[in-house]
Structure formats: C-alpha cells, structure tokens
Motif scaffolding. Sequence first.
Motif, short mmCIF file in Angstrom:
data_model
loop_
_atom_site.label_atom_id
_atom_site.label_comp_id
_atom_site.label_asym_id
_atom_site.label_seq_id
_atom_site.Cartn_x
_atom_site.Cartn_y
_atom_site.Cartn_z
N GLN A 235 0.81 -1.22 0.00
CA GLN A 235 0.00 0.00 0.00
C GLN A 235 0.85 1.27 0.00
OE1 GLN A 235 -2.30 -0.49 3.56
NE2 GLN A 235 -3.88 -1.78 2.60
N ILE A 236 2.05 1.18 0.58
CA ILE A 236 2.89 2.39 0.72
C ILE A 236 3.20 3.04 -0.63
CG2 ILE A 236 5.15 3.25 1.44
CD1 ILE A 236 5.10 1.29 3.75
N PRO A 237 3.69 2.31 -1.64
CA PRO A 237 3.99 2.99 -2.91
C PRO A 237 2.76 3.54 -3.61
CG PRO A 237 4.25 0.61 -3.13
CD PRO A 237 4.11 0.91 -1.67
N ILE A 238 1.59 2.94 -3.37
CA ILE A 238 0.37 3.48 -3.96
C ILE A 238 0.09 4.86 -3.35
CG2 ILE A 238 -2.12 3.15 -4.27
CD1 ILE A 238 -1.61 0.13 -4.04
N GLY A 239 0.11 4.91 -2.02
CA GLY A 239 -0.11 6.19 -1.36
C GLY A 239 0.93 7.23 -1.76
N TYR A 240 2.16 6.80 -1.90
CA TYR A 240 3.26 7.71 -2.26
C TYR A 240 3.06 8.26 -3.67
CZ TYR A 240 7.95 9.23 -3.57
OH TYR A 240 9.02 9.96 -4.02
N ALA A 241 2.78 7.36 -4.65
CA ALA A 241 2.67 7.78 -6.04
C ALA A 241 1.50 8.73 -6.25
CB ALA A 241 2.52 6.55 -6.94
N VAL A 242 0.38 8.45 -5.57
CA VAL A 242 -0.81 9.28 -5.75
C VAL A 242 -0.63 10.67 -5.18
CG1 VAL A 242 -3.25 9.51 -5.11
CG2 VAL A 242 -2.37 7.30 -5.87
N THR A 243 0.10 10.79 -4.09
CA THR A 243 0.20 12.08 -3.39
C THR A 243 1.48 12.86 -3.70
OG1 THR A 243 1.19 10.98 -1.45
CG2 THR A 243 -1.20 11.24 -1.48
N TYR A 244 2.48 12.20 -4.28
CA TYR A 244 3.78 12.86 -4.44
C TYR A 244 3.74 14.00 -5.45
CZ TYR A 244 8.70 13.62 -5.48
OH TYR A 244 9.93 14.20 -5.69
N ILE A 245 2.99 13.81 -6.54
CA ILE A 245 3.01 14.81 -7.61
C ILE A 245 2.52 16.15 -7.08
CG2 ILE A 245 2.08 15.44 -9.85
CD1 ILE A 245 1.98 12.49 -10.54
N PHE A 246 1.36 16.15 -6.37
CA PHE A 246 0.91 17.42 -5.81
C PHE A 246 1.83 17.85 -4.67
CE2 PHE A 246 -1.44 20.25 -3.05
CZ PHE A 246 -2.03 21.12 -3.96
N GLY A 247 2.40 16.87 -3.97
CA GLY A 247 3.34 17.22 -2.91
C GLY A 247 4.47 18.09 -3.42
N THR A 248 4.95 17.78 -4.62
CA THR A 248 6.04 18.55 -5.22
C THR A 248 5.54 19.82 -5.88
OG1 THR A 248 7.32 16.54 -5.63
CG2 THR A 248 7.91 18.47 -6.90
N ILE A 249 4.58 19.66 -6.81
CA ILE A 249 4.08 20.81 -7.56
C ILE A 249 3.33 21.77 -6.65
CG2 ILE A 249 2.54 21.52 -9.43
CD1 ILE A 249 3.14 18.86 -10.79
N GLY A 250 2.48 21.21 -5.77
CA GLY A 250 1.70 22.05 -4.88
C GLY A 250 2.57 22.87 -3.94
N SER A 251 3.62 22.23 -3.39
CA SER A 251 4.52 22.96 -2.49
C SER A 251 5.19 24.12 -3.22
CB SER A 251 5.59 22.01 -1.93
OG SER A 251 5.01 21.00 -1.14
N ALA A 252 5.62 23.86 -4.46
CA ALA A 252 6.29 24.90 -5.24
C ALA A 252 5.36 26.07 -5.53
CB ALA A 252 6.83 24.31 -6.54
N ILE A 253 4.13 25.77 -5.91
CA ILE A 253 3.17 26.83 -6.22
C ILE A 253 2.82 27.63 -4.97
CG2 ILE A 253 0.81 27.28 -6.97
CD1 ILE A 253 1.07 24.92 -8.88
N ILE A 254 2.58 26.92 -3.87
CA ILE A 254 2.21 27.61 -2.62
C ILE A 254 3.32 28.55 -2.16
CG2 ILE A 254 1.80 27.25 -0.15
CD1 ILE A 254 0.31 24.67 -0.97
#
Length: 559
Positions: free
Chosen positions: A158-177
């Motif tokens: 389950q860990i890589p599923i949770g990671y893959a789904v949330t990582y993209i916004f984690g990176t892009i969202g942090s940069a935009i914010i």
Amino acid sequence: MSEWFVGTLRNYPELAIFLSLAIGFSIGSRKIAGFSLGNVTATLLAAVVIGQLGITISPNVKSAFFILFIFAIGYGVGPQFMSGLTKEGPKQIGFSLVVLALCLIVPILCARIAGLDLGYTAGLYAGSQTISASIGVASDQISRLGLSPEQVKTYNDQIPIGYAVTYIFGTIGSAIILAQLGPKLIGVDLAKACKDYEAQMGGGDGLEAGLTSAYRQIELRAYRVGNDPSIVGQPVKQIWPGLRVFVERLRRGGAIIDADASTVLAPGDIVAISGRREHIVETITPMLEEVQDRELLDVPAEAIDIFVTNRKVGGLTLLELSETDWARGVYLRKITRNMVEIPALPGTQILRGDILTLVGGRRHMELAIQHLGYADRPVEATDIAFLGAGIVLGGFVGALSYTIGGIPISLSTSGGALLAGLVLGWLRTIRPVFGRIPGPALWLMNTLGLNVFIAVVGITAGPGFVAGLKAVGLSLFLWGAIATAVPMILSVYIGFYVFKFHPAILFGACAGARTTTAALGMIQEAAKSKIPALGYGMPYAIGNTVLTIYGMVIVLLNS
C-alpha cells in the motif's frame, strides 16, 4: 519475442531494476507546462508497470541500496546538522521543528479522517511531504510489529500506492504555494524583498563586495611605477584602501620579486596587480602606465574547492574574512551548501561544511587553505573502508530493539545508518583526512541508492497497485493535497509573523524544512534571485533527518 523478453526479466530480475531506472530517468526530467514528474516518481511508475509481469526480487536488494542512500543523506547534511549554527541558527531550528511537527500531525489527521489503512497512511505521509526516504524506514518498522507475513506484505504494497498518488501534488503544490501563493498571503513583493535584503547584506551595484569580488571577472595586469608620491615609498596595503586589489609581484633591476602587504614600491618598478576588472580599469589604469611583461604576469594560479573545517571561521561573514591577512590575493567564485549554491554577499555567513570555490595565486591559496580547512581537490577514489564501516556501525546501533507496550521499537538498520552518516559527516569537518567521499560519488550513492530502492518497491507492489489505486485513488489524492497544503500555508504565516523572518529568506526556509529542492528552484525563479537559498541550508539539514525518522513514528502512532 515478447515471451523471450518477459522470460528474461523474470529469470534476471536485476535487468528489470535497471530497465525501471532507464525509463524513469528518461521521462522523469521532461517538463510539461513547466513541471516534471521527477526521477523518483517516474522510476516508481515505470517499476509498477514492469511489476505487472510478475517479477520476484529479493528484499535484500531493496534493503542494501536503501541503507546506502540513507547513509549518504546523513553524511551530506551532517556538518550543518551537527554544528552549522549561524547567528539566526536557533531561530531557524525552532522554526524548522514547528513546521516539521505540522508535517507529521496534518497527514496523520488526514489519514484518520479518511479511514486509511496503515500502509496508505505511510505512503500519504511520504508523498505529501515529498520525503522518499521515509518509505524504507516505515517498511522496516512495519516488519517489526509482529504481524503475519501476509499483513506485512499488504501494508508494504500500500505504501507505494499512497506515495505515487500524493507525491506529484506534494512537489508541484509545495512549489506553487511557496513561490506564487506565499508572497500574496503576507502581502510582499518577493523580487523587491530580495533586492532589499541583498542591499542589507552589502550587495548591489557600486558597493564593495569583499571576497565576493571573485564572483566577477578577475584581472592581472602589469604597470610601470612612476614618481607619484601617493604610490611610492609606502606599503602597498596603504596605497588603495578599501579596494581589493593586490600587488602580486614586481620586477626590480631585472629580478622578479614576490610581493606582500608590506612591500614598498619604488620608481621604475614593474608591478603585477590583480583585482576586479572594474577596479583595475577605473582606478589603477588611470594612475599607472600599463606595460606588457609576460614573464612577470606568468603567476602560478589555481582554482580549488575548499571544504571549511576551521571552527574559528564558522559564523564569520565574507566581509570579515576578506579583511584577514591570509585572504590577500584570494577570490571567491561560489559557495555550495548542502549541494545548493548560495549567494556570495559581504554579509553571507560561512559555516563549517561549506564548500568555497576559490581562485588565486598558488602561494596565496596555500595560505587560505591553512586557515579555512581542507583542499577538496578533484579525486576519483572513495574511502570504501570508511563507507562500509560506517554503515555497519550504524546498522548495529539501529538494530538494537526496545519493547514498549508490547511493540518493539528501534531505529532500524536504516535509521542507524542515517545517524552514523550524520556523525561521521560532522567528524570529517574536524579531521578531514579520513572518510573521503567525492561529491560525484555522494551524488551517485544518493541517487542510485534511492532509485534502486524505489524500483524494487514498485516492481514488488506492481500486481496489486492498479487495484489499490482504483479503490483509494481520488480520495487519497485529495487528502494528500490537504496534507501538503496546510503545513506549507501555515509555515508561511508562522515564519513571517511569529519568527519574524525576512521575506527574502522565509520561503527558502519553508522549502528547506520540507526538503523540497524543486520548490526552492521555483522560489528563486519567482524572486529573480538566489537570496532565498540563504534560508534553505539549516532547515534542510534538520528536515531531511527528522522527516525520515517520522516514517517510523507514523507506523508506531497508527499501529
């Protein structure tokens, strides 16, 4: 053909790992609308696709490469984590710890409200906070909970599923914010704030920048000394006060003589003078007759990366260093801290563990090395004995286990390797003759170790990945976006109103605490300046360590 291809990957799973790397690194750096997946996420997704072929890989491969990666992380940030205190160090540490607390609490609350299983919770945390290293620490702790092998595998898949789904916004969202929304939240013009801060630090056009003169073009020219009383008959250090121009050597009566600060010039001397081009052209040339003297100008010079280890230097500004006797004839090209270049301004403080790229005459450089630290000259050899012993020592410490409330708790071998890397990286600033790991080698350990680990995780989880994504995909993405956004937005307000950071370094500090280098790049682009990097170093060193350890904490709090 396809059967042969699939059969080969199944028989030689090591090829599947490198195929994942090849695909991941090929597409990970490609940008669409200014954004990219990143190598780690792209490698994970490639590995998941390849994992649909039913490839079996020994878990020892994953563990070996992860422990290599985690040691490299500790070794790289050790100098700043253990001893890199600037004048604002305590404030940066306090701020980082507050932000890191939010980075733990908010994902846990999101996961509990959403009713996520343990594995998805750990994955959501790792992806939303963009801390890939926590995956290995969380997996290690899950295996120590005394669960059945089937349940352990379910959670770990389950860990890589949770990671893959949330990582993209984690990176892009942090940069935009941080780069776009953050300045608006506190009502500041980031570009103007950086210009103002640079002026406070002694930068800007028309101001003497001390050692930062080496950041610009350096000239060495030959001049004939006349009868000007302001030049002859007095020590050269008194001739051009306030300018970093130096008489390197002179020709007198046919002989070439090395000069120092106390050298006195005489009429008829031919002198070789070094300094910033604008100072040479605007000040020296109008006063002296320029001549051609190739032999005099043939001064042995070199450019060297110097690893700062001297505790007396740590905390001093470039301006203060430029006024020392040993800085004579030495020019600074750049400063690298935690593999990030930071601005070289008169007010920039130097920390132990920084790498200064200096250029100057050989005799001046040798003196500067004696006072700064260790010449980090290019070499290819890595101290493998040091590397192996450090990982083993840390692993043994991490393997020690304590049972609390029926739950075994330990740092794990990976956590122990991180601790060993921190300590040994710091010790090298004290005695740099051991533990040599060149920058390119450290980068390879970091990059290859993490991405091989991620590839094995993806290949192993591949068969169940699609089904899990269908079950929790959209919900997980939305909760991950909240877990990313809330700590980052709050960190801007807390840093500005509570800790009173200057806006120019505030957003760099926020990015550092969350260890999101991609956000730092976007912040600098929005600021049209490298000034935000001055707030990145200390929070990054703390964040990289604490966020990784949180992988274990997440499991313990949700088991």
